[in-house]
Scaffold this active site. Sequence first.
Site, PDB file in Angstrom:
ATOM      1  N   ALA A 176       0.853  -1.200   0.000  1.00  8.24           N
ATOM      2  CA  ALA A 176       0.000   0.000   0.000  1.00  8.24           C
ATOM      3  C   ALA A 176       0.877   1.234   0.000  1.00  8.24           C
ATOM      4  CB  ALA A 176      -0.918   0.017   1.217  1.00  8.24           C
ATOM      5  N   CYS A 177       0.633   2.137  -0.936  1.00  8.21           N
ATOM      6  CA  CYS A 177       1.334   3.417  -0.964  1.00  8.21           C
ATOM      7  C   CYS A 177       0.325   4.535  -0.731  1.00  8.21           C
ATOM      8  CB  CYS A 177       2.088   3.629  -2.272  1.00  8.21           C
ATOM      9  SG  CYS A 177       1.033   3.825  -3.726  1.00  8.21           S
ATOM     10  N   ALA A 178       0.825   5.765  -0.639  1.00  8.72           N
ATOM     11  CA  ALA A 178      -0.033   6.878  -0.244  1.00  8.72           C
ATOM     12  C   ALA A 178      -1.152   7.144  -1.241  1.00  8.72           C
ATOM     13  CB  ALA A 178       0.813   8.143  -0.060  1.00  8.72           C
ATOM     14  N   GLY A 180      -2.072   4.916  -3.645  1.00 14.17           N
ATOM     15  CA  GLY A 180      -2.741   3.670  -3.990  1.00 14.17           C
ATOM     16  C   GLY A 180      -2.624   3.288  -5.448  1.00 14.17           C
ATOM     17  N   THR A 184       2.170   0.726  -4.994  1.00 14.23           N
ATOM     18  CA  THR A 184       1.392  -0.411  -4.499  1.00 14.23           C
ATOM     19  C   THR A 184       1.546  -1.610  -5.421  1.00 14.23           C
ATOM     20  OG1 THR A 184      -0.227   1.046  -3.458  1.00 14.23           O
ATOM     21  CG2 THR A 184      -0.936  -1.205  -3.938  1.00 14.23           C
TER      22      THR A 184
END
Length: 671
Positions: A176-178, A180, A184
């Site tokens: 998960a990244c900021a 998305g 990710t």
Amino acid sequence: MNLQHMTDRSLIVFSDSWTTKKEILDGLINQFVKGGYVTDRDSYKQSVLEREKISATGLENGFAIPHGKSAGVVKAGFAIARLAKPLPADAWASIRSDNQVELIFLLAIPDKQAGTTHLKLLQQLSTKLMNEDFVNQLKTARNPDELFNSLNLDEADSKDNRLTCSHGKNLIAVTACATGIAHTYMAAEALKKSAKKMGVSLIVEKQGANGLEDSPTPEQIKNADGVLFAVDTKIKGLNRFNGKPYIEVNVAEPLKNGEALIDRALNHPQGILRKQIENDSDTLLTSKEITKGFSWKRWGTELGKAVMTGISYMIPVMVAAGIMLGIAKLTWLYIMHLPIADIDLPKYNSFGGFAQLIHYLDLFGGMTLNFMYPIFAMFVAYAIADRVGLISGFLGGIFAAGLNYTLWGITTGLPSGFLGALVFGLAAGYIARFLNTKIHLSKNLQAMKPMLIIPGISVLAIFLLNIYIVSPVFGGLNLLISDWIKSMANGGKIGLSSIIAAATAFDLGGPVNKAAGAVAIGLAADKIFPLTPRVLAIVIPPIGMGISTLIDKWVVGRHVYPADLRVAGNTSFLLGFLAISEGAIPFMLRNPLITVPLNIIGAIAGSVTAVMLGAVQWLPLPAIWGWPLVSNLPAYLIGLFVGVLIIALCNIFIRYHLIKKKEAQGEKIDY
């Protein structure tokens, strides 16, 4: 898949003139605006720049994938820049420090778009960029048309999320990244490649802009030998993995060395995910919590992460306050040509016109700065106990900032400053977490725990902690410091200057600082000793820390501060000239054993140098507009320069030494 649907020939630029990251982003954003993809250039650009602060968007093999999600984007898409000459390795922050960016994909994502074909194609692009052959094909295209045509890929991409091996272990990963989107899916693809090489059965859940994708079944979770969290955001559905060994890293780590991470998750986990209370989703604890035994190392790691979480939320408050104060004070002094000491006078409350506006802007900046400690303590508690720690942490920060004295009309109260905020934040977090794990209620009464019982008990505990421990301790410390400095009033100007400077720089606005200020102002009022060491020790630490973040790369050839502290350094530098020493507090909270002693040493050296050279300042005006009132200003400025230089260089060299030591032990640090 045909990625041509997500771009246009006009969005593909072969450039021999763009030589900086700013030029590339500005140029591609302009192409988006011309193509009708973006209607609000500024808001989209801001979203891209904010994303750049979170983690590196430069990857490896010469490419970068910056991206932003904004309401100013009306149509999802991506633009491509191919440079005639790669950028220097340090020009674009990358997961590999030697990455020389020459192929840039800039993604534009509408703020509210999720689950659409466009968004899915962007996710596929992120995954495809993990294919070296695809990237090399794009890098060898001879013109924009050829590059555009290569985006039409006929081969089918595997949609099998599970990689199996009959003799291997079973691993679950969550990425998960900021935003998305990019990291990710790229992290997921990197882990799948590594697992395939190692013969490990892997299931990757992506927690992106489309929500949870490819989630493992309860049976798959039950059979898993470990869980790997590669995340930059809060993990959703953490309770599913109770009892499983785990490791947690940021989302970019799998792109560096996926095989090492998989090995750690299966053979050297951080700990076991804690068993939670059933149906208590509102108070879900974080994956840092470990069930078996007590470890000073694990406890220290948890404290460090809690403090860093608090700092990350505190810095925007400090930056916003610094901007407001800087605009107000500089406008008042240099545009309106009014005495700076008058800016906060009550008569301007109803003065009218521009003067009243700037007066209130200054008050607003000061008010915002006062909320630095409540925000810090609140999110320290949040990092430990999740949502149930927020309220008690915030109210503890209120005590630390002394806002309770303002509301109660007490003019002699002593705020506990950053030390108090640290104590209150940690206490609130551990008290709330203890209550959450030890109080057991029936299913029908579960809602009472996070809404009534935990806030009530934890807030009362913070109140009693302040009344009976924190306030008396810091009050007594204040009295002790005051008596000590007074006893030195006839002890010689070097000794007295050193004591006043050391106490002033120790806690930057806290009780020790205020004790030194009270005594120093009293001595100056009685014409016993000037305020020279006091006013210099106020400005030397924040300016020194600010300078340190600006010149580190030039001194040792690399950054020695993470991105968030480099942002804080710019604010600290500005606030230092405004005589607001709190700008250096994020550095003290992150590394107190380095920062506090160096602040004291630099303040003493600079103050004593100025005093011995004959600088004299009787008025309590440490900011830049008070410098012309100093007798022998050159001596004052020499002392300032000495103190600032000591703090800046010592911080750089010590932090550089620690980084090299960690890297020698195999730890990767990429600031």
